[in-house]
Design an enzyme around this catalytic site. Structure first.
Site, PDB file in Angstrom:
ATOM      1  N   GLU A   1       0.876  -1.191   0.000  1.00  0.00           N
ATOM      2  CA  GLU A   1       0.000   0.000   0.000  1.00  0.00           C
ATOM      3  C   GLU A   1       0.905   1.230   0.000  1.00  0.00           C
ATOM      4  OE1 GLU A   1      -3.223   0.050  -0.108  1.00  0.00           O
ATOM      5  OE2 GLU A   1      -3.801  -1.985   0.473  1.00  0.00           O
TER       6      GLU A   1
ATOM      7  N   CYS B   1      -2.584   9.543   2.404  1.00  0.00           N
ATOM      8  CA  CYS B   1      -2.257   8.845   1.150  1.00  0.00           C
ATOM      9  C   CYS B   1      -3.373   9.045   0.125  1.00  0.00           C
ATOM     10  CB  CYS B   1      -2.000   7.365   1.399  1.00  0.00           C
ATOM     11  SG  CYS B   1      -3.335   6.540   2.261  1.00  0.00           S
TER      12      CYS B   1
HETATM   13  P1  NDP Z   1       8.298   5.202   4.416  1.00  0.00           P
HETATM   14  O1  NDP Z   1       8.291   4.430   3.163  1.00  0.00           O
HETATM   15  O2  NDP Z   1       9.416   6.131   4.681  1.00  0.00           O
HETATM   16  O3  NDP Z   1       8.249   4.228   5.685  1.00  0.00           O
HETATM   17  C1  NDP Z   1       7.218   3.284   5.862  1.00  0.00           C
HETATM   18  C2  NDP Z   1       7.675   2.247   6.863  1.00  0.00           C
HETATM   19  O4  NDP Z   1       8.738   1.480   6.291  1.00  0.00           O
HETATM   20  C3  NDP Z   1       8.224   2.828   8.165  1.00  0.00           C
HETATM   21  O5  NDP Z   1       7.848   2.015   9.242  1.00  0.00           O
HETATM   22  C4  NDP Z   1       9.705   2.762   7.913  1.00  0.00           C
HETATM   23  O6  NDP Z   1      10.468   2.764   9.081  1.00  0.00           O
HETATM   24  C5  NDP Z   1       9.824   1.450   7.198  1.00  0.00           C
HETATM   25  N1  NDP Z   1      11.064   1.272   6.442  1.00  0.00           N
HETATM   26  C6  NDP Z   1      11.954   2.217   6.028  1.00  0.00           C
HETATM   27  N2  NDP Z   1      12.962   1.642   5.330  1.00  0.00           N
HETATM   28  C7  NDP Z   1      12.713   0.315   5.298  1.00  0.00           C
HETATM   29  C8  NDP Z   1      13.369  -0.807   4.725  1.00  0.00           C
HETATM   30  N3  NDP Z   1      14.488  -0.670   4.026  1.00  0.00           N
HETATM   31  N4  NDP Z   1      12.821  -2.028   4.872  1.00  0.00           N
HETATM   32  C9  NDP Z   1      11.647  -2.180   5.558  1.00  0.00           C
HETATM   33  N5  NDP Z   1      10.979  -1.157   6.132  1.00  0.00           N
HETATM   34  C10 NDP Z   1      11.500   0.076   6.005  1.00  0.00           C
HETATM   35  O7  NDP Z   1       6.897   5.965   4.471  1.00  0.00           O
HETATM   36  P2  NDP Z   1       6.382   7.000   5.539  1.00  0.00           P
HETATM   37  O8  NDP Z   1       6.425   6.423   6.911  1.00  0.00           O
HETATM   38  O9  NDP Z   1       7.071   8.305   5.306  1.00  0.00           O
HETATM   39  O10 NDP Z   1       4.847   7.107   5.152  1.00  0.00           O
HETATM   40  C11 NDP Z   1       4.347   7.988   4.207  1.00  0.00           C
HETATM   41  C12 NDP Z   1       4.018   7.259   2.925  1.00  0.00           C
HETATM   42  O11 NDP Z   1       3.058   6.258   3.195  1.00  0.00           O
HETATM   43  C13 NDP Z   1       3.371   8.169   1.910  1.00  0.00           C
HETATM   44  O12 NDP Z   1       3.878   7.909   0.629  1.00  0.00           O
HETATM   45  C14 NDP Z   1       1.904   7.788   1.987  1.00  0.00           C
HETATM   46  O13 NDP Z   1       1.186   8.098   0.828  1.00  0.00           O
HETATM   47  C15 NDP Z   1       2.003   6.319   2.232  1.00  0.00           C
HETATM   48  N6  NDP Z   1       0.764   5.813   2.804  1.00  0.00           N
HETATM   49  C16 NDP Z   1       0.016   4.942   2.062  1.00  0.00           C
HETATM   50  C17 NDP Z   1      -1.191   4.480   2.547  1.00  0.00           C
HETATM   51  C18 NDP Z   1      -2.001   3.478   1.778  1.00  0.00           C
HETATM   52  O14 NDP Z   1      -2.822   2.807   2.401  1.00  0.00           O
HETATM   53  N7  NDP Z   1      -1.840   3.321   0.491  1.00  0.00           N
HETATM   54  C19 NDP Z   1      -1.716   4.920   3.838  1.00  0.00           C
HETATM   55  C20 NDP Z   1      -0.848   5.805   4.542  1.00  0.00           C
HETATM   56  C21 NDP Z   1       0.351   6.234   4.017  1.00  0.00           C
HETATM   57  P3  NDP Z   1      11.054   4.156   9.649  1.00  0.00           P
HETATM   58  O15 NDP Z   1       9.890   5.074   9.821  1.00  0.00           O
HETATM   59  O16 NDP Z   1      11.645   3.751  10.918  1.00  0.00           O
HETATM   60  O17 NDP Z   1      12.029   4.657   8.611  1.00  0.00           O
END
Ligand code: NDP
Length: 499
Positions: free
Chosen positions: A244, A278
């Site tokens: 997602e 999102c």
């Molecule tokens: P990120 O992609 O930066 O992070 C998402 C999660 O992935 C966090 O828990 C992050 O940890 C973790 N993460 C980071 N690097 C890795 C890795 N290499 N391997 C595995 N996990 C990893 O997104 P954001 O947290 O900034 O969220 C915002 C984004 O989410 C926006 O693009 C938004 O549109 C999308 N979103 C989509 C939704 C949907 O349902 N389609 C709903 C809500 C948001 P850490 O934070 O510790 O870096």
């Protein structure tokens, strides 16, 4: 964004702090889970999953409904944690939890009907067999979540995965670890025997460790860039993934639309949660004949909004400090390319807050139109008709949600849009309907949370046939009668060979 708790000269690599983005105040300390700890957590989850899966639908339903009742009683407590870690107004946090409760209740009540064992018709070829289908849990589901809706978004996976009979290991965003821990602790009050929901806090590397840990399926919500890294890691062990990602959602306004309703929807869809949604409205396409009247209404509403940390603020800060640069860059790119700021402008970006920005006449290749801005900004583009709007929307790389305002063509346009969800004469409403699947296409990801599809995502189909009697024509044996295939072909031609 990475912020550590260390105040001494020696950095504390084993812990990190969560911070209130409104004040910079430290609101919690959390462990950084390493590879071994994540694996150990997943091992514990395996035992929990075996127990939880064995409880059966009725007992799981009872426990999950008890959890949802507990959440309902403690809305204010959880809302405080969400507000403290994201900075969003308390009422926005409350609204998020209301959605969590409603979805959890739906998943608990419907899991047996959707996933339970049922008979299916075996068909004339196999009429001697009884055929049945059931959806069995994967065991342990890894959930990686974002920070913008730190309860609602991951719970779209967690609640449905639990209802399907799985245990869950959840890696919350490093910005909202306290919300994840609160959820797990509250569930342990009604499911005390085994840890069916555990949380591993930390940074991206903790999430990567969860991808490598051997979970049955990994459900990721976050940015498209991180999703690609998650998929690459999961590919090594053929761990299935549900993805997602972000969006760049459009709202389309037809010449016969209710312009006040459309402007209200655009402003709320674009600015609520400071645009960090999102499925937030990032761009509006309006038919030329009503463009001026619509834009005037939109601008008037945008000018009234006040961001801040004070009670009564319309929206809060930009939670992730690094996103401020992206917002500024997109606004400047739009203006440099010939766009005009109708409300606000680059000066509206005042970290940690960004005031409402409405841009018009933006070039189609501007990042404000092609990328996810994730701030309280809206672009308005004028089109000849909704068909032109549909072609422009469908040319984008994202395809999460959309909204259409039209008296006559709403459902026709909804069907033509390349995306996972559409609201007609409304905005974002689909996310609040638990029976509807939620998810996107293209760079917005694949797979679905919520609804029947969302329950099935956390299971695998198990097909079973049971022989009821010896078939009149025996085909699946080396002892087949000499004329058996010829007889079969004759029957097949009678049944399928005409028309
Ligand atoms: P990120 O992609 O930066 O992070 C998402 C999660 O992935 C966090 O828990 C992050 O940890 C973790 N993460 C980071 N690097 C890795 C890795 N290499 N391997 C595995 N996990 C990893 O997104 P954001 O947290 O900034 O969220 C915002 C984004 O989410 C926006 O693009 C938004 O549109 C999308 N979103 C989509 C939704 C949907 O349902 N389609 C709903 C809500 C948001 P850490 O934070 O510790 O870096």
């Amino acid at each position: 964004m990475t912020q550590t708790a260390a105040s001494s000269s020696e950095p504390d690599l084993a812990h990190f702090a969560s911070i209130d983005p409104r004040t910079g105040e430290v609101v919690g300390q959390h462990r950084v889970y390493g590879e071994d700890e994540v694996r150990a957590t997943v091992e514990r989850a395996r035992e929990a999953a075996a127990w939880w899966g064995g409880l059966g639908f009725a007992e799981r339903r009872r426990r999950l409904r008890a959890w949802r009742a507990l959440l309902a009683r403690r809305i204010d407590q959880l809302a405080s944690v969400i507000s403290a870690e994201t900075g969003k107004p308390r009422d926005d946090a409350r609204l998020e939890i209301v959605l969590v409760i409603d979805h959890l209740d739906w998943a608990a009540r419907n899991a047996e009907k959707v996933l339970g064992r049922r008979k299916v018709a075996a068909g004339p070829l196999m009429a001697n067999e009884a055929a049945s289908l059931e959806y069995q849990p994967h065991g342990v589901i890894g959930v990686i979540g974002p920070w913008n809706y730190p309860a609602f978004t991951p719970m779209g996976s967690i609640g449905y995965a639990l209802a399907a009979g799985n245990a869950v290991v959840f890696k919350p965003s490093e910005l909202t670890p306290g919300v994840g821990e609160w959820l797990a602790e509250s569930l342990s009050e009604v499911v005390g025997e085994h840890p069916v929901l555990q949380v591993v806090t930390g940074f991206g590397e903790t999430g990567a460790a969860l991808c490598r840990s051997g979970v049955g399926k990994l459900s990721f919500t976050g940015s498209t860039a991180t999703a690609k890294q998650v998929m690459a890691v999961c590919a090594q062990s053929l761990t299935p993934v549900l993805i997602e990602c972000g969006g760049n959602d459009a709202l389309l306004v037809d010449s016969d639309a209710d312009l006040d309703a459309a402007a209200d929807a655009a402003i709320w869809g674009g600015m609520t949660n400071a645009g960090q949604t999102c499925i937030g409205v990032e761009r509006v396409y309006v038919v030329g004949s009503v463009a001026a009247a619509f834009t005037e209404r939109l601008a008037a509403r945008a000018k009234r909004l006040r961001p801040g940390g004070q009670p009564g603020a319309d929206f809060g800060p930009i939670t992730m400090a690094g996103q401020v640069d992206t917002i500024r860059r997109h606004v400047c790119d739009a203006l440099d390319g010939g766009g005009r700021a109708l409300v606000g402008g680059p000066e509206s970006v005042r970290p940690p807050y960004v005031e409402p920005i409405v841009l018009v006449g933006v070039a189609p290749d501007s990042t404000a139109l092609t990328e996810e801005t994730f701030g309280p900004t809206i672009t308005v583009s004028t089109v000849a008709d909704l068909d032109e709007a549909v072609s422009q929307v469908n040319a984008g790389r994202y395809g999460l949600g959309a909204a259409v305002f039209s008296a006559r063509r709403g459902e026709e346009i909804a069907a033509a849009l390349r995306c996972g969800m559409v609201s007609v004469n409304g905005v974002i409403s689909f996310a609040a309907v638990p029976s509807l699947p939620f998810g996107g296409v293209g760079d917005s990801g694949f797979g679905r949370i919520h609804g029947e599809d969302g329950l099935r995502e956390f299971t695998r189909a198990k097909a079973v046939t049971r022989r009821r009697f010896r078939p009149p024509i025996r085909l699946l044996t080396f002892n087949r009668a000499p004329g058996a295939v010829r007889l079969l072909l004759r029957l097949i031609r009678i049944r399928h060979g005409r028309g």
